[in-house]
Design a protein around this motif. Structure first.
Motif, PDB file in Angstrom:
ATOM      1  N   UNK A   1       0.831  -1.191   0.000  1.00 41.31           N
ATOM      2  CA  UNK A   1       0.000   0.000   0.000  1.00 41.31           C
ATOM      3  C   UNK A   1       0.875   1.254   0.000  1.00 41.31           C
ATOM      4  N   UNK A   2       1.934   1.194   0.827  1.00 38.52           N
ATOM      5  CA  UNK A   2       2.831   2.344   0.904  1.00 38.52           C
ATOM      6  C   UNK A   2       3.602   2.525  -0.405  1.00 38.52           C
ATOM      7  N   UNK A   3       4.069   1.404  -0.944  1.00 37.05           N
ATOM      8  CA  UNK A   3       4.811   1.494  -2.210  1.00 37.05           C
ATOM      9  C   UNK A   3       3.928   2.045  -3.325  1.00 37.05           C
ATOM     10  N   UNK A   4       2.700   1.548  -3.358  1.00 37.13           N
ATOM     11  CA  UNK A   4       1.784   1.989  -4.403  1.00 37.13           C
ATOM     12  C   UNK A   4       1.479   3.479  -4.256  1.00 37.13           C
ATOM     13  N   UNK A   5       1.191   3.865  -3.009  1.00 37.44           N
ATOM     14  CA  UNK A   5       0.820   5.257  -2.756  1.00 37.44           C
ATOM     15  C   UNK A   5       1.992   6.184  -3.051  1.00 37.44           C
ATOM     16  N   UNK A   6       3.186   5.739  -2.708  1.00 34.35           N
ATOM     17  CA  UNK A   6       4.370   6.573  -2.925  1.00 34.35           C
ATOM     18  C   UNK A   6       4.605   6.810  -4.417  1.00 34.35           C
ATOM     19  N   UNK A   7       4.505   5.720  -5.207  1.00 35.47           N
ATOM     20  CA  UNK A   7       4.776   5.925  -6.634  1.00 35.47           C
ATOM     21  C   UNK A   7       3.679   6.762  -7.282  1.00 35.47           C
ATOM     22  N   UNK A   8       2.460   6.615  -6.779  1.00 39.88           N
ATOM     23  CA  UNK A   8       1.376   7.422  -7.335  1.00 39.88           C
ATOM     24  C   UNK A   8       1.568   8.896  -6.971  1.00 39.88           C
ATOM     25  N   UNK A   9       1.949   9.097  -5.713  1.00 42.02           N
ATOM     26  CA  UNK A   9       2.203  10.460  -5.250  1.00 42.02           C
ATOM     27  C   UNK A   9       3.366  11.088  -6.030  1.00 42.02           C
ATOM     28  N   UNK A  10       4.412  10.296  -6.264  1.00 41.56           N
ATOM     29  CA  UNK A  10       5.572  10.803  -7.000  1.00 41.56           C
ATOM     30  C   UNK A  10       5.171  11.174  -8.425  1.00 41.56           C
TER      31      UNK A  10
ATOM     32  N   UNK B   1       0.464  10.700   3.189  1.00 41.77           N
ATOM     33  CA  UNK B   1      -0.825  11.389   3.145  1.00 41.77           C
ATOM     34  C   UNK B   1      -0.736  12.795   3.718  1.00 41.77           C
ATOM     35  N   UNK B   2      -0.021  12.910   4.845  1.00 37.90           N
ATOM     36  CA  UNK B   2       0.082  14.220   5.486  1.00 37.90           C
ATOM     37  C   UNK B   2       0.835  15.205   4.591  1.00 37.90           C
ATOM     38  N   UNK B   3       1.889  14.702   3.920  1.00 37.18           N
ATOM     39  CA  UNK B   3       2.655  15.573   3.026  1.00 37.18           C
ATOM     40  C   UNK B   3       1.780  15.994   1.841  1.00 37.18           C
ATOM     41  N   UNK B   4       1.052  15.019   1.291  1.00 39.21           N
ATOM     42  CA  UNK B   4       0.197  15.317   0.131  1.00 39.21           C
ATOM     43  C   UNK B   4      -0.857  16.365   0.496  1.00 39.21           C
TER      44      UNK B   4
END
Lengths: 679, 154
Positions: free
Chosen positions: A323-332, A585-588
């Motif tokens: 979940x973290x990996x997915x969210x990170x690449x999406x955020x990036x 999430x907080x950064x986004x």
């Protein structure tokens, strides 16, 4: 094999011929007590607890060594059997101290349970019990001779299960005792299998002994965060602290197997150097700040760089969740607008996924008729996979082939061994062609010795054998496979990890759960944000350090070396830290990104999106929720991802990247990493 | 380190079994015949040669009371302490031996000449009490005969 019919306690039972009576009874729901009998291990017939009456046999028989036969009539509930059990327990207790109130095993002791159910309640022995002082065989393993009931489970699991044989039984009769390889100390994997398999408190562990009672802990089944094999470890938690890991309920892909890391190396989470507050670089070094201020600092700089079209680099982790990996690449990609995202690639999963060949599960390693291990010391680097193969060899006579640079433990069970020079692995595999083509099926495991073009050539070789072949690409760390499949990889001109480190013109570098400065120098002076548990080399160079929660402090899923997806369960909390997902999430949010498009940062919501969008990950959530493992796939081979060379972290049984450096238990054992076994 | 002769002899024994480890008792006896006993170092060497762990070979070595894991004297006296010998006067013979040698069971005389050990039935009950010195069996023992027998072993 044909079934036979027999009668146990008046109940008609059907079982395959040659099944042991004790097993046939258990499957029919009739308990025959035993200490020394242990499923999967060689027979011992030492404890005499399983005595039963068999019609037409002149005396009581040991159910653990008696194969069932047609028409056999067995009674386990007669006065004679009850008397035998009672007497055996009286013998077992002759010298066994009744120190149950302080014994580690109290409350989960098989001897306690047996005496409670079948014992006499009082003893006729008046003699003083013999006392022998407790011995420390290693920081992990302690032996209390008087508690030992000489069932020899520990001796067998070490020799048969682990292939180590560090324990023996010295002397005989009443003076028998268990003794380690070196007389007074162990030289072994320090896996603790002997401790967990001990039915009494004779073997205790250095991390757990005399700390707590079993019933005072919460038992949380989660996935070990060290290597990539994906073992379930049930953490014993009390007062926000891990006291032990084990897997006595045999849930998870690993059954009861765990190595030293899964059992005892969770102590990194409580290391005093654990980061508990965000740090921001000031003129006089790091300044502790509040989470709000740290997030504001990071988000402010990110937004500013994004606005002026600056250059980002993102390095993800092979420990964080899918979940973290997915969210990170999406955020990036969507939030920072960069394709510069990568992680430390430890095995060439990408090339294997692109070959679109069948991938083996951990269960396949136990069932396949033949296994080929290429260019890796499996017992040192993938202890569980090695255990599976060894069990397969013992139980099913699997044929094992090794192609390796130096002696490995699997040589001992190998049908053929091929020695090669570095780079000669594929040629070595080719010399096995005739033998392998005769096998009914095969699983091939390979490490970083095989990468890029070589993976294609290996799979071509496999396909040309004309038999079903499955593959395992060996990777390090708990979620390397997931990092690849979640897309923590550059696409369409994005930079790879070494390229980002060498670029020199990055405006910001965001490092999550990784320590690239240990292997690479960082060119230029990007705004460096690091999320980690400890002040690693990379974190020391950072502008902002955000203290992250470990895998034992979060929920989510991880994907093991065989592509099996399993669920992490949050076992405890370390106040001051946040999960990487929450930090993203907080950064986004602080950056003012489109949160609707990014989606909520809760593991279940992200997993639902993964199931919809990542090929091969539409997995039954209820199985995962229940603690099961499901192999992902088939993957689409990630056509957009940029290939890059891979390098194994080279960890052994006693190292585990950053986490290993902060595990006192791993560093306390005397075995030198990698130099343990000459053969 | 095992000597080349020891290695060769052990290899010969190992070759006669389907599993090398099956030769472990023979191998321990080969070492003991040449050295009088089996040291920790020799045990580890034999284990390696047979593809076993030291713990496994130690289990074998300590199970058999005639494999010596401590140094012994030039001659080993094994005196039967089973029931027939006991009825026929074992205790007197034993006490005499202990007094004469000045040692207890499990000990070696200071000149390194004798080690005294008890043993179970030697299968000569009709001529009890009985003892063995090295490979020789001595029957119908009396305290008086003991002295003459011991004289024969330098």
């Amino acid at each position: 094999m044909a079934n036979v019919k027999l009668t146990i306690d008046g109940k008609t039972v059907e079982a395959p011929a040659n099944t042991l009576l004790i097993e046939a009874a258990r499957r029919a729901g009739i308990e025959i007590p035993a200490f020394c009998y242990y499923e999967g291990l060689a027979l011992q017939a030492a404890c005499r607890m399983c005595l039963v009456e068999v019609e037409k046999a002149p005396k009581l028989m040991t159910a653990c060594t008696l194969p069932v036969a047609e028409g056999m009539v067995v009674r386990t509930n007669t006065p004679q059997v009850a008397q035998a059990r009672k007497s055996m327990l009286e013998f077992v207790l002759t010298n066994h101290p009744l120190d149950c109130p302080v014994c580690d095993k109290g409350g989960e002791c098989e001897l306690q349970d047996m005496v409670f159910r079948y014992g006499a309640g009082e003893s006729r022995f008046l003699e003083v019990k013999q006392h022998v002082d407790e011995r420390e065989w290693s920081p992990v393993v302690f032996y209390d001779r008087p508690r030992c009931i000489l069932c020899f489970r520990c001796v067998r699991i070490c020799a048969e299960g682990m292939g180590v044989a560090a324990l023996g039984v010295v002397n005989r009769g009443a003076s028998s005792e268990i003794a380690p390889n070196r007389g007074d100390h162990l030289e072994c994997d320090e896996c603790g299998m002997c401790i967990d398999i001990c039915p009494v408190g004779a073997l205790t562990s250095g991390t757990y002994r005399y700390r707590t009672r079993p019933w005072e802990m919460q038992h949380v089944g989660t996935i070990c965060t060290h290597c990539a094999d994906g073992c379930k470890t049930t953490l014993g938690i009390r007062n926000n602290r891990i006291h032990r890991g084990n897997n006595r309920d045999r849930s998870g892909v690993n059954g009861e197997f765990l190595c030293i890391k899964g059992r005892y190396a969770g102590d990194f989470a409580h290391h005093e150097e654990r980061l508990l507050t965000p740090l921001v670089r000031s003129q006089d070094g790091f300044k502790p700040v509040s989470w709000a201020e740290a997030i504001k600092t990071v988000a402010g700089r990110f937004a500013e760089i994004r606005q002026r079209g600056g250059k980002f680099g993102v390095i993800g982790s092979n420990h964080t969740t899918n979940e973290e990996n997915y969210y990170l690449q999406k955020l990036a990609r969507t939030g920072l607008g960069t394709n510069n995202i990568d992680h430390h690639r430890t095995g060439d999963v990408l090339s294997l996924l692109r070959a679109r060949v069948p991938l083996a599960t951990t269960a396949d390693l136990y069932h396949s008729k033949a296994v080929l291990i290429v260019g890796v010391d499996l017992a040192q680097q993938h202890s569980f996979l090695a255990y599976q193969i060894r069990a397969n060899w013992r139980h099913h006579q699997a044929r094992v082939y090794t192609v390796r640079r130096g002696p490995v433990r699997e040589d001992k069970i190998a049908a053929r061994i091929v020695s090669v020079e570095p780079g000669g692995e594929l040629a070595g595999v080719e010399t096995l062609r005739d033998d392998l083509a005769k096998e009914p099926e095969l699983v091939i495991l390979f490490g970083d010795a095989i990468q890029g073009e070589a993976v294609a050539r290996l799979t071509e070789f496999g396909s040309s054998l004309g038999i079903p072949v499955k593959y395992v690409c060996l990777v390090d760390y708990s979620n390397s496979r997931g990092a690849v499949e979640m897309g923590v990889l550059p696409a369409e001109g994005g930079m790879t990890l070494p390229e980002m480190m060498a670029a020199g013109d990055l405006d910001a570098l965001w490092v999550v759960g990784a320590n690239p400065l240990r292997r690479h120098a960082l060119a230029g002076k990007p705004f460096l944000v690091v999320q980690d548990l400890f002040l690693t080399e990379t974190a020391q160079a950072a502008d902002v350090v955000l203290p992250a929660a470990s895998a034992y402090e979060k929920s989510g899923t991880v994907t093991n070396v065989c592509g099996e997806v399993q669920r992490l369960q949050k076992a405890f909390e370390t106040p001051g830290t946040k999960t990487d997902l929450e930090i993203f999430g907080l950064i986004a949010r602080e950056m003012g990104l489109d949160l609707k498009q990014l989606g909520p940062w809760t593991p279940s919501a992200v997993f639902a999106e993964i199931a919809r969008t990542v090929p091969g990950y539409d997995l039954p959530v209820e199985v995962l929720e229940a603690g099961g493992a499901v192999q992902a796939g088939p993957s689409d081979g990630l056509p957009d991802a940029v290939w890059a060379p891979v390098q194994s972290a080279g960890d052994t049984l006693f190292t585990s990247g950053t986490l290993g450096r902060y595990s006192k238990m791993l560093n306390a054992v005397r075995e030198a990493p990698g130099e343990l076994y000459r053969a | 380190m095992l000597t080349p002769e020891e290695q060769r002899e052990i290899e010969q024994e190992a070759a006669s079994y389907p599993e090398r480890r099956a030769a472990s008792i023979d191998a321990l006896r080969i070492v003991q015949r040449r050295r009088g006993w089996v040291s920790d170092e020799a045990l580890a060497d034999v284990a390696e040669l047979l593809g076993m762990s030291p713990a496994e070979l130690e289990s074998v070595a300590t199970f058999y009371n005639l494999i010596f894991r401590k140094p012994v004297g030039r001659h080993v006296i094994l005196i039967c302490d089973s029931v027939s010998c006991w009825i026929m006067g074992y205790t007197k013979v034993r006490d005499h031996l202990k007094a004469r040698l000045g040692i207890n069971f499990g000990e070696t005389t200071s000149d390194g000449r004798f080690t005294l050990l008890p043993i179970v039935c030697l299968g000569a009950c009709d001529r009890a009490p009985v003892m063995m010195v090295d490979e020789d069996t001595h029957l119908d023992l009396t305290p008086a005969r003991i002295d003459a027998i011991l004289e024969r072993y330098e």
